[in-house]
Design an enzyme around this catalytic site. Structure first.
Site, short mmCIF file in Angstrom:
data_model
loop_
_atom_site.label_atom_id
_atom_site.label_comp_id
_atom_site.label_asym_id
_atom_site.label_seq_id
_atom_site.Cartn_x
_atom_site.Cartn_y
_atom_site.Cartn_z
N LYS A 25 0.83 -1.21 0.00
CA LYS A 25 0.00 0.00 0.00
C LYS A 25 0.86 1.26 0.00
CE LYS A 25 -1.44 2.06 3.64
NZ LYS A 25 -2.05 2.55 4.88
N ASN A 26 1.83 1.34 0.91
CA ASN A 26 2.61 2.57 1.03
C ASN A 26 3.41 2.86 -0.24
OD1 ASN A 26 1.63 3.15 3.55
ND2 ASN A 26 3.32 2.17 4.63
N ARG A 95 -3.32 10.92 4.75
CA ARG A 95 -2.09 11.71 4.97
C ARG A 95 -1.41 12.04 3.65
NH1 ARG A 95 -0.19 14.34 9.14
NH2 ARG A 95 2.06 14.49 9.26
N CYS A 119 -4.31 7.73 9.88
CA CYS A 119 -4.49 6.93 11.09
C CYS A 119 -4.59 7.84 12.30
CB CYS A 119 -3.31 5.98 11.27
SG CYS A 119 -3.09 4.86 9.90
N ARG A 124 -0.43 14.62 14.46
CA ARG A 124 0.61 14.40 13.46
C ARG A 124 0.73 15.68 12.66
NH1 ARG A 124 -0.85 9.07 10.35
NH2 ARG A 124 1.33 9.11 9.75
N ASP A 127 4.44 20.30 9.74
CA ASP A 127 5.37 21.41 9.66
C ASP A 127 6.61 21.09 8.83
OD1 ASP A 127 5.97 19.62 11.73
OD2 ASP A 127 7.09 21.12 12.87
N LEU A 128 7.07 19.85 8.82
CA LEU A 128 8.24 19.49 8.01
C LEU A 128 7.93 19.63 6.52
CD1 LEU A 128 9.63 16.38 9.91
CD2 LEU A 128 10.42 18.74 10.04
#
Length: 194
Positions: A25-26, A95, A119, A124, A127-128
């Site tokens: 999936k990822n 996400r 999730c 979470r 900012d990065l």
């Protein structure tokens, strides 16, 4: 009967058969996002089409103007015109909207995406991801529950140092760097306390 009086005999055996491993999936989600970077037709095989996040991501690509055809475990992604800069999506978010933001800004210089979901692992932050886009020359802001970014002159390659390790931010740096002008280098900033 007393269990202590049992004698267990284990014999060697062989496992036979076939197991089909579906696509990860990822990995699939990142490849779907990367399809935004090009107008070329993309084909992914061993695609995990039944997973909810994969279905949501395909819906997001289609909302941007991509055409996605799924046949068994293969997906073909194509487009007739550049994707929309606005991801108009009111359904369940994931996400990966952060990576979609990076891909759109990289390709068409501007984007608005829903604030990320995913999730429920507590807060979470993103900012990065904002830092990466800003370091590469984009303006980033939040407006009406949308994360927005614009790079009028396109993204510029730069050195990016992440203050903490982040898989998602590293992936976004790679996606943003693909079409950025110049070279992008990134790593994790390591501070030593003496």
């Amino acid at each position: 009967m007393d269990q202590d009086n049992y004698e267990y005999i284990i014999q060697s055996s062989h496992l036979k058969g076939k197991v089909k491993i579906s696509g990860a999936k990822n990995s699939a989600l990142k490849l779907l996002t990367a399809s935004i970077l090009t107008e070329e037709k993309i084909e992914l095989i061993n695609y995990p089409a039944k997973l909810l996040d994969a279905q949501i991501h395909v819906g997001m690509l289609e909302a941007l103007g991509k055409k996605c055809i799924i046949n068994d475990e293969k997906i073909v992604i194509s487009e007739k015109e550049a994707p929309s800069p606005i991801l108009d999506w009111s359904k369940r978010s994931i996400r990966n909207t952060l990576l979609i933001l990076g891909a759109l800004v990289s390709r068409i210089r501007e984007a608005k995406v829903p604030l990320p979901g995913g999730c429920d692992l507590g807060e979470r932050k993103f900012d990065l991801h904002e830092m990466i886009l800003r370091n590469m020359g984009a303006k980033v802001w939040v407006e009406n529950d949308m994360l927005c970014a614009k790079a009028e002159d396109g993204l510029k390659g730069t050195d990016i140092f992440l203050p903490i390790r982040s898989t998602g931010a590293t992936e976004n740096a790679i996606i943003c760097g693909c079409l950025a002008e110049g070279i992008t280098k990134f790593g994790t900033l390591i501070l030593l306390k003496c």
